[in-house]
Write a protein that holds these residues in place. Structure first.
Motif, PDB file in Angstrom:
ATOM      1  N   ASP A  71       0.852  -1.179   0.000  1.00  0.00           N
ATOM      2  CA  ASP A  71       0.000   0.000   0.000  1.00  0.00           C
ATOM      3  C   ASP A  71       0.899   1.244   0.000  1.00  0.00           C
ATOM      4  O   ASP A  71       1.577   1.520   0.991  1.00  0.00           O
ATOM      5  N   VAL A  72       0.907   1.986  -1.121  1.00  0.00           N
ATOM      6  CA  VAL A  72       1.813   3.143  -1.224  1.00  0.00           C
ATOM      7  C   VAL A  72       1.097   4.468  -0.917  1.00  0.00           C
ATOM      8  O   VAL A  72       1.627   5.545  -1.207  1.00  0.00           O
ATOM      9  N   THR A  73      -0.070   4.362  -0.289  1.00  0.00           N
ATOM     10  CA  THR A  73      -0.854   5.575   0.002  1.00  0.00           C
ATOM     11  C   THR A  73      -0.039   6.613   0.780  1.00  0.00           C
ATOM     12  O   THR A  73      -0.101   7.805   0.477  1.00  0.00           O
ATOM     13  N   GLN A  74       0.737   6.146   1.769  1.00  0.00           N
ATOM     14  CA  GLN A  74       1.468   7.124   2.595  1.00  0.00           C
ATOM     15  C   GLN A  74       2.539   7.860   1.782  1.00  0.00           C
ATOM     16  O   GLN A  74       2.818   9.030   2.030  1.00  0.00           O
ATOM     17  N   VAL A  75       3.131   7.167   0.811  1.00  0.00           N
ATOM     18  CA  VAL A  75       4.138   7.824  -0.043  1.00  0.00           C
ATOM     19  C   VAL A  75       3.441   8.883  -0.902  1.00  0.00           C
ATOM     20  O   VAL A  75       3.892  10.036  -0.992  1.00  0.00           O
ATOM     21  N   GLU A  76       2.326   8.498  -1.501  1.00  0.00           N
ATOM     22  CA  GLU A  76       1.571   9.432  -2.353  1.00  0.00           C
ATOM     23  C   GLU A  76       1.112  10.650  -1.556  1.00  0.00           C
ATOM     24  O   GLU A  76       1.214  11.787  -2.008  1.00  0.00           O
ATOM     25  N   THR A  77       0.632  10.381  -0.330  1.00  0.00           N
ATOM     26  CA  THR A  77       0.147  11.484   0.512  1.00  0.00           C
ATOM     27  C   THR A  77       1.289  12.439   0.841  1.00  0.00           C
ATOM     28  O   THR A  77       1.123  13.667   0.774  1.00  0.00           O
ATOM     29  N   ALA A  78       2.455  11.884   1.185  1.00  0.00           N
ATOM     30  CA  ALA A  78       3.600  12.735   1.539  1.00  0.00           C
ATOM     31  C   ALA A  78       3.967  13.650   0.369  1.00  0.00           C
ATOM     32  O   ALA A  78       4.135  14.868   0.540  1.00  0.00           O
ATOM     33  N   ILE A  79       4.064  13.073  -0.828  1.00  0.00           N
ATOM     34  CA  ILE A  79       4.454  13.878  -2.003  1.00  0.00           C
ATOM     35  C   ILE A  79       3.365  14.913  -2.316  1.00  0.00           C
ATOM     36  O   ILE A  79       3.647  16.088  -2.567  1.00  0.00           O
ATOM     37  N   THR A  80       2.110  14.457  -2.270  1.00  0.00           N
ATOM     38  CA  THR A  80       1.001  15.340  -2.638  1.00  0.00           C
ATOM     39  C   THR A  80       0.877  16.513  -1.665  1.00  0.00           C
ATOM     40  O   THR A  80       0.551  17.633  -2.065  1.00  0.00           O
ATOM     41  N   ARG A  81       1.163  16.255  -0.394  1.00  0.00           N
ATOM     42  CA  ARG A  81       1.015  17.346   0.582  1.00  0.00           C
ATOM     43  C   ARG A  81       2.241  18.247   0.638  1.00  0.00           C
ATOM     44  O   ARG A  81       2.142  19.431   0.933  1.00  0.00           O
ATOM     45  N   LEU A  82       3.405  17.690   0.340  1.00  0.00           N
ATOM     46  CA  LEU A  82       4.629  18.498   0.378  1.00  0.00           C
ATOM     47  C   LEU A  82       4.741  19.390  -0.871  1.00  0.00           C
ATOM     48  O   LEU A  82       5.081  20.582  -0.775  1.00  0.00           O
ATOM     49  N   ALA A  83       4.446  18.804  -2.035  1.00  0.00           N
ATOM     50  CA  ALA A  83       4.727  19.464  -3.320  1.00  0.00           C
ATOM     51  C   ALA A  83       4.187  20.901  -3.418  1.00  0.00           C
ATOM     52  O   ALA A  83       4.933  21.796  -3.842  1.00  0.00           O
ATOM     53  N   PRO A  84       2.938  21.184  -3.034  1.00  0.00           N
ATOM     54  CA  PRO A  84       2.431  22.554  -3.227  1.00  0.00           C
ATOM     55  C   PRO A  84       3.236  23.623  -2.480  1.00  0.00           C
ATOM     56  O   PRO A  84       3.128  24.808  -2.780  1.00  0.00           O
ATOM     57  N   HIS A  85       4.049  23.193  -1.494  1.00  0.00           N
ATOM     58  CA  HIS A  85       4.850  24.170  -0.727  1.00  0.00           C
ATOM     59  C   HIS A  85       6.268  24.329  -1.283  1.00  0.00           C
ATOM     60  O   HIS A  85       7.054  25.109  -0.763  1.00  0.00           O
ATOM     61  N   LEU A  86       6.606  23.551  -2.329  1.00  0.00           N
ATOM     62  CA  LEU A  86       7.984  23.590  -2.833  1.00  0.00           C
ATOM     63  C   LEU A  86       8.123  24.692  -3.879  1.00  0.00           C
ATOM     64  O   LEU A  86       7.793  24.510  -5.045  1.00  0.00           O
ATOM     65  N   THR A  87       8.619  25.850  -3.429  1.00  0.00           N
ATOM     66  CA  THR A  87       8.689  27.010  -4.320  1.00  0.00           C
ATOM     67  C   THR A  87      10.092  27.219  -4.884  1.00  0.00           C
ATOM     68  O   THR A  87      10.282  27.992  -5.814  1.00  0.00           O
ATOM     69  N   ARG A  88      11.108  26.545  -4.279  1.00  0.00           N
ATOM     70  CA  ARG A  88      12.486  26.730  -4.793  1.00  0.00           C
ATOM     71  C   ARG A  88      13.062  25.371  -5.210  1.00  0.00           C
ATOM     72  O   ARG A  88      12.510  24.334  -4.816  1.00  0.00           O
TER      73      ARG A  88
END
Ligand code: UDX
Length: 436
Positions: free
Chosen positions: A96-113
């Motif tokens: 179950d890779v849900t936790q990996v997907e969640t981590a990327i999905t929640r982190l990505a919108p804050h990655l501005t640099r």
């Protein structure tokens, strides 16, 4: 460097503390409030030798902090390590890779640099490629938000040592900038002579499951040999010693016994079989199903052997030494020891377990079993004693003293490491697995 570690379980907490020890500034991200509170207080919510000291020291020194905010994580780190769990799905063999997907999905919108997100979790091959796409799509930094896959090979019980001085570093990348960032990050470890394998995403993902599959195969191979030894009067320990002298084979991971368990080997080989099916190469992985079956059979075999030793399981008193899946750990995930204890209990035996560290975790998983405070107490009035996790403490128990405590001096050594001659001299009937 300023790095973050997303997911602070066994892998993440160890990686965070070890990287702080190497001199990096580390922010750990943990969403579980109880775990977060304990980590923030500098305490480790599980038993792992050396980790409590390391983590406590770096929390106190300020080089290691924890948070539950993705915004803070993104603002803090140059590199972000994803160390979340990928458990077996309840309804299939797949991971179950849900936790990996969640981590990327929640982190990505804050990655501005420009940044590098590094996956350490064990995932089905193809996941990294998909996560790289997700990262580019969801990050304001776009193509400057890079992904790398850097699998972790740490063993429980040696997790700190394995993180500080790994035997290899595997880096899966699609962009030279990500490779450079990781080489800079691991500079001290690389300068100490650690080999580095730089490759593509798919190979990096496969290295991890291939390594665990090979180890599991070695264990099931020797356990299959143990069954043949029993049928022929041969001895599997002598056999393992003799073939182990061949440098091409090697003696490690040829310890016959009740088989492998834990949070990695069983679920990783099952997830691999499942993924191979999706990829249309299930025939190539058929042997891994057998590896899993042989492993499961060891546990069932032990239940049968114990039934034979006590005559009637219903009402029999059984002292069990060990609940953790291996020594130096309090981890009882898919533990063969606890599985056997649970089955014996279900068949009416009166089971008392003692584990130097895992009584607590075992009691959460199996609250209906009974737990003792010492190795000797677990065996009081027992009809048979089962040695199922090879903690050094059990090798210190005097067989003659213990003979006075039990009802019948019968021992089953499920790990083949006790001194059987010494136990027999003290009047015990001893059974090993695959032993003469
Ligand atoms: C494993 C891998 O070794 C590690 O590289 C990976 O990162 C995670 O999975 P771990 O789960 O900590 O590590 O345990 P390991 O030491 O591999 O042992 C796994 C199981 O195999 C244990 O239950 C152990 O008792 C059993 N085992 C091991 C045997 O039965 N016989 C052996 O010879 C060796």
């Amino acid at each position: 460097m300023r790095i973050t570690v997303i997911g602070c379980g066994y892998l993440g907490a160890t990686h965070a503390a070890a990287m702080a020890e190497l001199g990096h500034e580390v922010l750990g991200m943990e969403t579980d409030p109880a775990k977060l509170a304990s980590l923030t207080a500098g305490e480790v919510p599980m038993f792992e030798p050396g980790l409590a000291d390391l983590l406590g020291r770096h929390v106190a020194g300020g080089r290691l902090r924890f948070t539950d905010s993705y915004e803070e994580v993104a603002a803090f780190g140059e590199l972000h390590f994803v160390c979340v769990g990928t458990p077996q799905r309840p309804e299939s063999l797949a991971a179950d890779v849900t936790q990996v997907e969640t981590a990327i999905t929640r982190l990505a919108p804050h990655l501005t640099r420009p940044t590098v997100v590094i996956g350490k979790s064990t995932v089905p091959v193809g996941t990294a490629e998909r996560m790289a796409g997700l990262l580019t799509e969801l990050s304001p930094a776009g193509a400057d938000a890079l992904l790398a896959w850097n699998p972790e090979f740490l063993r429980e019980g040696y997790a700190v040592e394995d993180s500080m001085s790994p035997d290899r570093i595997v880096i899966g990348v699609a962009d030279d900038r990500a490779e450079k960032a990781l080489r800079d990050f691991y500079a001290t470890v690389i300068d100490a002579g650690t080999p580095v394998v730089v490759t593509d995403y798919a190979t990096a993902e496969l290295v991890k499951v291939a390594a665990n599959s090979f180890l599991a195969t070695k264990i099931s191979f020797i356990n299959a040999m143990a069954e043949v030894c029993e049928a022929t009067g041969a001895d599997v320990v002598d056999l393992a010693d003799a073939i182990g002298y061949d440098a091409r084979i090697g003696r490690r991971f040829l310890q016959a016994g009740i088989g492998f368990g834990g949070g990695c080997l069983p679920k990783d080989i099952r997830a691999f079989v499942h993924r191979a099916g999706e990829l249309g190469v299930e025939d190539a992985m058929t042997f891994l199903r057998q590896v899993d079956d042989i492993n499961q059979r060891q546990r069932e075999r032990v239940v049968g052997i114990v039934a034979g030793m006590v005559g009637e399981l219903a009402g029999a008193r059984i002292g069990v030494w060990g609940a953790a899946f291996k020594p130096d750990s309090d981890d009882v995930r898919d533990s063969p020891a606890l599985w056997i204890a649970g089955q014996l209990h279900l068949r009416g035996a009166r089971v008392r377990i003692y584990d130097p560290r895992a009584n607590g975790t075992a009691a959460v998983a199996f609250p209906t079993l009974s737990y003792a405070d010492s190795a000797v107490e677990a065996c009081r009035d027992a009809d048979v004693v089962l040695h199922l996790t090879e903690w050094p403490e059990f090798r210190e128990v005097s067989p003659s003293d213990l003979a006075d405590v039990v009802a019948r001096p019968q021992l089953l050594d499920g790990r083949n490491v006790l001194d059987h001659d010494a136990w027999r001299s003290a009047g015990w009937t001893v059974r090993g697995l695959g032993r003469r």
